[in-house]
Design a protein around this motif. Structure first.
Motif, PDB file in Angstrom:
ATOM      1  N   ASP A   1       0.816  -1.205   0.000  1.00 24.33           N
ATOM      2  CA  ASP A   1       0.000   0.000   0.000  1.00 24.33           C
ATOM      3  C   ASP A   1       0.857   1.265   0.000  1.00 24.33           C
ATOM      4  OD1 ASP A   1      -2.207  -1.580  -0.161  1.00 24.33           O
ATOM      5  OD2 ASP A   1      -3.116  -0.931   1.722  1.00 24.33           O
ATOM      6  N   ALA A   2       1.861   1.275  -0.871  1.00 29.82           N
ATOM      7  CA  ALA A   2       2.571   2.517  -1.151  1.00 29.82           C
ATOM      8  C   ALA A   2       1.642   3.479  -1.888  1.00 29.82           C
ATOM      9  CB  ALA A   2       3.814   2.243  -1.987  1.00 29.82           C
ATOM     10  N   LEU A   3       0.690   2.922  -2.649  1.00 33.14           N
ATOM     11  CA  LEU A   3      -0.287   3.706  -3.407  1.00 33.14           C
ATOM     12  C   LEU A   3      -1.629   3.731  -2.684  1.00 33.14           C
ATOM     13  CD1 LEU A   3       0.535   2.382  -6.997  1.00 33.14           C
ATOM     14  CD2 LEU A   3       1.423   4.432  -5.859  1.00 33.14           C
ATOM     15  N   GLY A   4      -2.578   4.440  -3.280  1.00 30.88           N
ATOM     16  CA  GLY A   4      -3.916   4.548  -2.698  1.00 30.88           C
ATOM     17  C   GLY A   4      -4.054   5.768  -1.805  1.00 30.88           C
ATOM     18  N   TYR A   5      -5.212   6.394  -1.823  1.00 30.84           N
ATOM     19  CA  TYR A   5      -5.623   7.481  -0.938  1.00 30.84           C
ATOM     20  C   TYR A   5      -4.934   8.822  -1.185  1.00 30.84           C
ATOM     21  CZ  TYR A   5      -7.879   3.911   2.033  1.00 30.84           C
ATOM     22  OH  TYR A   5      -8.651   2.884   2.506  1.00 30.84           O
ATOM     23  N   GLY A   6      -3.616   8.849  -1.271  1.00 21.21           N
ATOM     24  CA  GLY A   6      -2.883  10.101  -1.172  1.00 21.21           C
ATOM     25  C   GLY A   6      -2.597  10.817  -2.480  1.00 21.21           C
ATOM     26  N   PRO A   7      -1.939  12.006  -2.389  1.00 22.85           N
ATOM     27  CA  PRO A   7      -1.796  12.902  -3.533  1.00 22.85           C
ATOM     28  C   PRO A   7      -0.475  12.811  -4.290  1.00 22.85           C
ATOM     29  CG  PRO A   7      -1.232  14.092  -1.540  1.00 22.85           C
ATOM     30  CD  PRO A   7      -1.605  12.682  -1.113  1.00 22.85           C
ATOM     31  N   ARG A   8       0.476  11.995  -3.832  1.00 27.81           N
ATOM     32  CA  ARG A   8       1.802  11.989  -4.441  1.00 27.81           C
ATOM     33  C   ARG A   8       2.277  10.577  -4.787  1.00 27.81           C
ATOM     34  NH1 ARG A   8       0.753  16.472  -5.307  1.00 27.81           N
ATOM     35  NH2 ARG A   8       1.976  18.376  -4.897  1.00 27.81           N
ATOM     36  N   PRO A   9       1.555   9.862  -5.653  1.00 24.44           N
ATOM     37  CA  PRO A   9       1.960   8.485  -5.967  1.00 24.44           C
ATOM     38  C   PRO A   9       3.304   8.392  -6.673  1.00 24.44           C
ATOM     39  CG  PRO A   9       0.187   9.221  -7.422  1.00 24.44           C
ATOM     40  CD  PRO A   9       0.305  10.247  -6.344  1.00 24.44           C
ATOM     41  N   ARG A  10       3.559   9.274  -7.629  1.00 24.68           N
ATOM     42  CA  ARG A  10       4.827   9.198  -8.368  1.00 24.68           C
ATOM     43  C   ARG A  10       6.008   9.546  -7.476  1.00 24.68           C
ATOM     44  NH1 ARG A  10       5.098  11.202 -14.471  1.00 24.68           N
ATOM     45  NH2 ARG A  10       6.999   9.966 -14.199  1.00 24.68           N
TER      46      ARG A  10
END
Length: 253
Positions: free
Chosen positions: A39-48
């Protein structure tokens, strides 16, 4: 096995400000290897940004349920949902580069590391998306998994479940780390260790949570780190993501 200090991250959830604060704090404490427990991804604004930072750390990245959903969404975009999870992943899908997607496609659903003698998985040592969130759940997991060290995330709450053989049968105990703290793994114990959430803590403490495990000392230490919550909240609102994703960061829920 040579002794190492493992930096354990989980549930970053595309919170770049929180991850930057954790890396700065952890670097001062020294670590040799990095594992991201999903879950490094999901929910938040800075995936890259988060994926770039993990690449810079040469982190071993485990597949989380949000990455699993992201890959399904990429393969079948018509199956998107209007849930908060779905809205965030749909937005993030359009932020990721081809390299980002290729990297995530290579993440594995759990790793057994013979050097450390541990299993790394997102939900439980036996599941991607079930939760190690109670003594009852831990007892069942220990019945079905016979390893000694398990590192998991998913609950967003740092803690340890430990089991020891006792005259009355297997004894399971839980220890939480709302304010941080350390745990020495007993020689005869089997344990499931959770470093908590970098990017979206849910134990009432809004500070980012991470852990370092020292394989020489068998010591698991959880640290809580302040970060610029307002910055991430502003980024969430600017991205048009649901307001609740910003609001919950202030209260750690």
């Amino acid at each position: 096995m040579s002794a190492v200090r493992l930096l354990l991250l989980s549930d970053i959830h595309a919170n770049g400000a929180a991850l930057q604060a954790v890396i700065k704090d952890a670097s001062a404490r020294r670590f040799d290897r990095v594992v991201s427990l999903g879950d490094a991804l999901g929910y938040g604004p800075r995936p890259r940004e988060v994926l770039d930072l993990l690449r810079g750390l040469e982190a071993v990245c485990i597949l989380g349920n949000h990455e699993d959903l992201m890959l399904r969404l990429i393969q079948h975009p018509e199956r998107g949902t209007d849930s908060i999870v779905g809205q965030a992943l749909e937005w993030q899908r359009h932020q990721l580069s081809a390299r980002d997607i290729s990297d995530v496609q290579g993440w594995r659903d759990g790793i057994d590391d013979p050097d450390v003698g541990a299993r790394f998985r997102h939900g439980t040592p036996t599941s991607l998306d079930e939760y190690t969130d109670s003594v009852t759940a831990a007892r069942e997991i220990f019945v079905n998994w016979h390893g000694r060290l398990g590192f998991v995330g998913h609950t967003h709450i740092p803690g340890v479940y430990a089991t020891l053989n006792a005259p009355v049968g297997e004894w399971v105990k839980h220890q939480s780390f709302q304010e941080g703290g350390s745990y020495m793994v007993p020689p005869a114990a089997r344990v499931i260790l959770n470093p908590g959430s970098v990017g979206q803590p849910r134990d009432g403490n809004p500070q980012a949570s991470y852990a370092i495990f020292d394989t020489a000392r068998h010591n698991f230490q959880v640290f809580r780190v302040e970060y610029d919550v307002a910055q991430t909240q502003a980024q969430i609102k600017a991205a048009g993501l649901p307001d609740v994703l910003a609001a919950r960061l202030s209260i750690g829920k």
